[in-house]
Enzyme design. Structure first.
Site, PDB file in Angstrom:
ATOM      1  N   ASP A  12       0.849  -1.191   0.000  1.00 24.65           N
ATOM      2  CA  ASP A  12       0.000   0.000   0.000  1.00 24.65           C
ATOM      3  C   ASP A  12       0.884   1.241   0.000  1.00 24.65           C
ATOM      4  O   ASP A  12       0.939   2.005   0.974  1.00 24.65           O
ATOM      5  CB  ASP A  12      -0.929  -0.019   1.218  1.00 24.65           C
ATOM      6  CG  ASP A  12      -1.931  -1.151   1.159  1.00 24.65           C
ATOM      7  OD1 ASP A  12      -2.224  -1.620   0.045  1.00 24.65           O
ATOM      8  OD2 ASP A  12      -2.418  -1.575   2.226  1.00 24.65           O
ATOM      9  N   LYS A  34       0.303  -8.309  -1.564  1.00 23.48           N
ATOM     10  CA  LYS A  34      -1.018  -7.793  -1.918  1.00 23.48           C
ATOM     11  C   LYS A  34      -0.870  -6.477  -2.657  1.00 23.48           C
ATOM     12  O   LYS A  34      -0.193  -5.561  -2.183  1.00 23.48           O
ATOM     13  CB  LYS A  34      -1.874  -7.590  -0.663  1.00 23.48           C
ATOM     14  CG  LYS A  34      -3.274  -7.049  -0.942  1.00 23.48           C
ATOM     15  CD  LYS A  34      -4.113  -7.024   0.320  1.00 23.48           C
ATOM     16  CE  LYS A  34      -3.858  -5.806   1.176  1.00 23.48           C
ATOM     17  NZ  LYS A  34      -4.406  -4.543   0.569  1.00 23.48           N
ATOM     18  N   ASP A  61      -6.124  -7.164  -4.367  1.00 29.66           N
ATOM     19  CA  ASP A  61      -7.191  -6.747  -3.457  1.00 29.66           C
ATOM     20  C   ASP A  61      -7.940  -5.572  -4.078  1.00 29.66           C
ATOM     21  O   ASP A  61      -7.812  -4.432  -3.635  1.00 29.66           O
ATOM     22  CB  ASP A  61      -6.598  -6.368  -2.098  1.00 29.66           C
ATOM     23  CG  ASP A  61      -7.671  -6.104  -1.055  1.00 29.66           C
ATOM     24  OD1 ASP A  61      -8.815  -6.557  -1.260  1.00 29.66           O
ATOM     25  OD2 ASP A  61      -7.367  -5.440  -0.049  1.00 29.66           O
ATOM     26  N   LYS A  63     -11.419  -5.680  -4.782  1.00 30.68           N
ATOM     27  CA  LYS A  63     -12.804  -5.619  -4.304  1.00 30.68           C
ATOM     28  C   LYS A  63     -13.782  -5.286  -5.428  1.00 30.68           C
ATOM     29  O   LYS A  63     -14.554  -4.327  -5.342  1.00 30.68           O
ATOM     30  CB  LYS A  63     -12.928  -4.614  -3.161  1.00 30.68           C
ATOM     31  CG  LYS A  63     -12.043  -4.929  -1.951  1.00 30.68           C
ATOM     32  CD  LYS A  63     -12.223  -3.885  -0.861  1.00 30.68           C
ATOM     33  CE  LYS A  63     -11.344  -4.172   0.345  1.00 30.68           C
ATOM     34  NZ  LYS A  63      -9.900  -3.936   0.051  1.00 30.68           N
ATOM     35  N   LEU A  64     -13.776  -6.098  -6.470  1.00 25.11           N
ATOM     36  CA  LEU A  64     -14.652  -5.843  -7.610  1.00 25.11           C
ATOM     37  C   LEU A  64     -16.111  -5.791  -7.165  1.00 25.11           C
ATOM     38  O   LEU A  64     -16.574  -6.627  -6.392  1.00 25.11           O
ATOM     39  CB  LEU A  64     -14.473  -6.928  -8.669  1.00 25.11           C
ATOM     40  CG  LEU A  64     -13.072  -7.079  -9.278  1.00 25.11           C
ATOM     41  CD1 LEU A  64     -13.098  -8.118 -10.391  1.00 25.11           C
ATOM     42  CD2 LEU A  64     -12.550  -5.743  -9.804  1.00 25.11           C
ATOM     43  N   HIS A  65     -16.820  -4.792  -7.675  1.00 29.50           N
ATOM     44  CA  HIS A  65     -18.214  -4.585  -7.269  1.00 29.50           C
ATOM     45  C   HIS A  65     -18.931  -3.865  -8.401  1.00 29.50           C
ATOM     46  O   HIS A  65     -18.852  -2.647  -8.526  1.00 29.50           O
ATOM     47  CB  HIS A  65     -18.259  -3.762  -5.985  1.00 29.50           C
ATOM     48  CG  HIS A  65     -19.617  -3.709  -5.359  1.00 29.50           C
ATOM     49  ND1 HIS A  65     -19.938  -2.822  -4.365  1.00 29.50           N
ATOM     50  CD2 HIS A  65     -20.744  -4.436  -5.576  1.00 29.50           C
ATOM     51  CE1 HIS A  65     -21.195  -3.000  -3.988  1.00 29.50           C
ATOM     52  NE2 HIS A  65     -21.704  -3.972  -4.724  1.00 29.50           N
ATOM     53  N   ILE A  67     -21.991  -4.796 -11.972  1.00 29.90           N
ATOM     54  CA  ILE A  67     -22.946  -5.769 -12.488  1.00 29.90           C
ATOM     55  C   ILE A  67     -22.201  -7.043 -12.868  1.00 29.90           C
ATOM     56  O   ILE A  67     -20.993  -7.028 -13.129  1.00 29.90           O
ATOM     57  CB  ILE A  67     -23.721  -5.208 -13.692  1.00 29.90           C
ATOM     58  CG1 ILE A  67     -22.767  -4.891 -14.851  1.00 29.90           C
ATOM     59  CG2 ILE A  67     -24.533  -3.977 -13.291  1.00 29.90           C
ATOM     60  CD1 ILE A  67     -23.484  -4.530 -16.133  1.00 29.90           C
ATOM     61  N   GLY A 206       0.577  -5.145   7.356  1.00 33.77           N
ATOM     62  CA  GLY A 206       1.229  -4.120   6.564  1.00 33.77           C
ATOM     63  C   GLY A 206       2.099  -3.160   7.331  1.00 33.77           C
ATOM     64  O   GLY A 206       3.314  -3.318   7.414  1.00 33.77           O
ATOM     65  N   ARG A 207       1.492  -2.131   7.919  1.00 33.78           N
ATOM     66  CA  ARG A 207       2.263  -1.040   8.505  1.00 33.78           C
ATOM     67  C   ARG A 207       3.252  -1.450   9.586  1.00 33.78           C
ATOM     68  O   ARG A 207       4.327  -0.844   9.680  1.00 33.78           O
ATOM     69  CB  ARG A 207       1.309   0.051   9.004  1.00 33.78           C
ATOM     70  CG  ARG A 207       0.904   1.006   7.897  1.00 33.78           C
ATOM     71  CD  ARG A 207      -0.233   1.909   8.292  1.00 33.78           C
ATOM     72  NE  ARG A 207      -1.488   1.175   8.374  1.00 33.78           N
ATOM     73  CZ  ARG A 207      -2.673   1.751   8.547  1.00 33.78           C
ATOM     74  NH1 ARG A 207      -2.742   3.060   8.695  1.00 33.78           N
ATOM     75  NH2 ARG A 207      -3.773   1.027   8.591  1.00 33.78           N
TER      76      ARG A 207
END
EC number: 4.1.1.23
Length: 229
Positions: A12, A34, A61, A63-65, A67, A206-207
């Site tokens: 990230d 990731k 990562d 997060k497909l959203h 139709i 992560g951090r």
């Protein structure tokens, strides 16, 4: 001590060059990365292909959203890229489309249940009639019915996911914080040992690693906490 493939490091960071530098710094301490939305617009897929070529595992990562037809087309492209994990939102139409798209590829589809930054109070404010735990349980059952490979759930819901889904279901837990680090914005955090004992198959940390003075040493400390579990 070498990498534990159950540990996923989120890249990230603000640029591919920063991400590449972090990978070089970590060396053999991390083998699973990731790639999230931060790098999506800055050649994140090129980085994913590069890391796959170096023998790393890749978790998209994103997060497909959308139709079903759009999710299906997008997931099919990503399956062809050889990545290992892909997140979609835990809505039946979205999950079914992603499962259809992956076909016989090695891509594993993960459903995002409830973001780890959300509390029960947040969910009420958003209009949900469920606690985080109840909403997670509902979405896990829908994920199983849709045929996805696993879910993303907070450490507190990992045991619930394992109980509902059984031993072969992937349970990927963000919000993991070693005992020596701060929780940051993860409202439902836990240590690596706590998450694994609860039933997590993979941990996202992560951090505590990327913000450490010595990221490689920090990663190996996390691996040490996971040892034997």
């Amino acid at each position: 001590m070498s990498a534990d493939p159950r540990l996923i490091l989120p890249l990230d960071l603000s640029s591919v060059s920063e991400a590449r530098a972090m990978v070089e710094t970590l060396g053999d301490a991390v083998s699973f990365y990731k790639i999230g939305l931060e790098l999506l617009a800055t050649d994140g897929m090129a980085l994913a292909r590069q890391l796959k070529g170096e023998g790393k595992q890749i978790f998209l990562d994103w997060k497909l959203h959308d139709i079903g037809a759009t999710v299906e087309r997008s997931a099919r492209v990503l399956a062809g890229a050889g990545c290992d994990l892909l997140t979609v939102h835990a809505e039946p139409q979205v999950m079914a489309a992603a499962v259809k798209a992956k076909g016989g590829s090695d891509l594993k589809i993960l459903a995002v249940t409830v973001l780890t930054s959300l509390t029960d109070a947040d969910l009420i404010e958003l209009g949900y009639a469920f606690s985080a735990r109840d909403l997670v349980a509902r979405r896990i059952r829908q994920a199983i019915e849709a045929g996805v490979d696993g879910v993303v759930s907070s450490p507190q819901e990992a045991a619930l996911a394992r109980e509902i889904a059984g031993p072969d279901f992937l349970v990927v837990t963000p919000g993991v914080r070693p005992f020596w680090s701060a929780k940051n914005d993860q409202a439902r955090a836990a240590t690596p040992a706590d998450a694994l004992k609860a039933g997590a198959s993979h941990l996202v940390c992560g951090r505590p690693i990327t913000a450490a003075n010595d990221p490689r040493e920090a990663a190996l400390k996390v691996v040490g906490e996971m040892a034997g579990l």
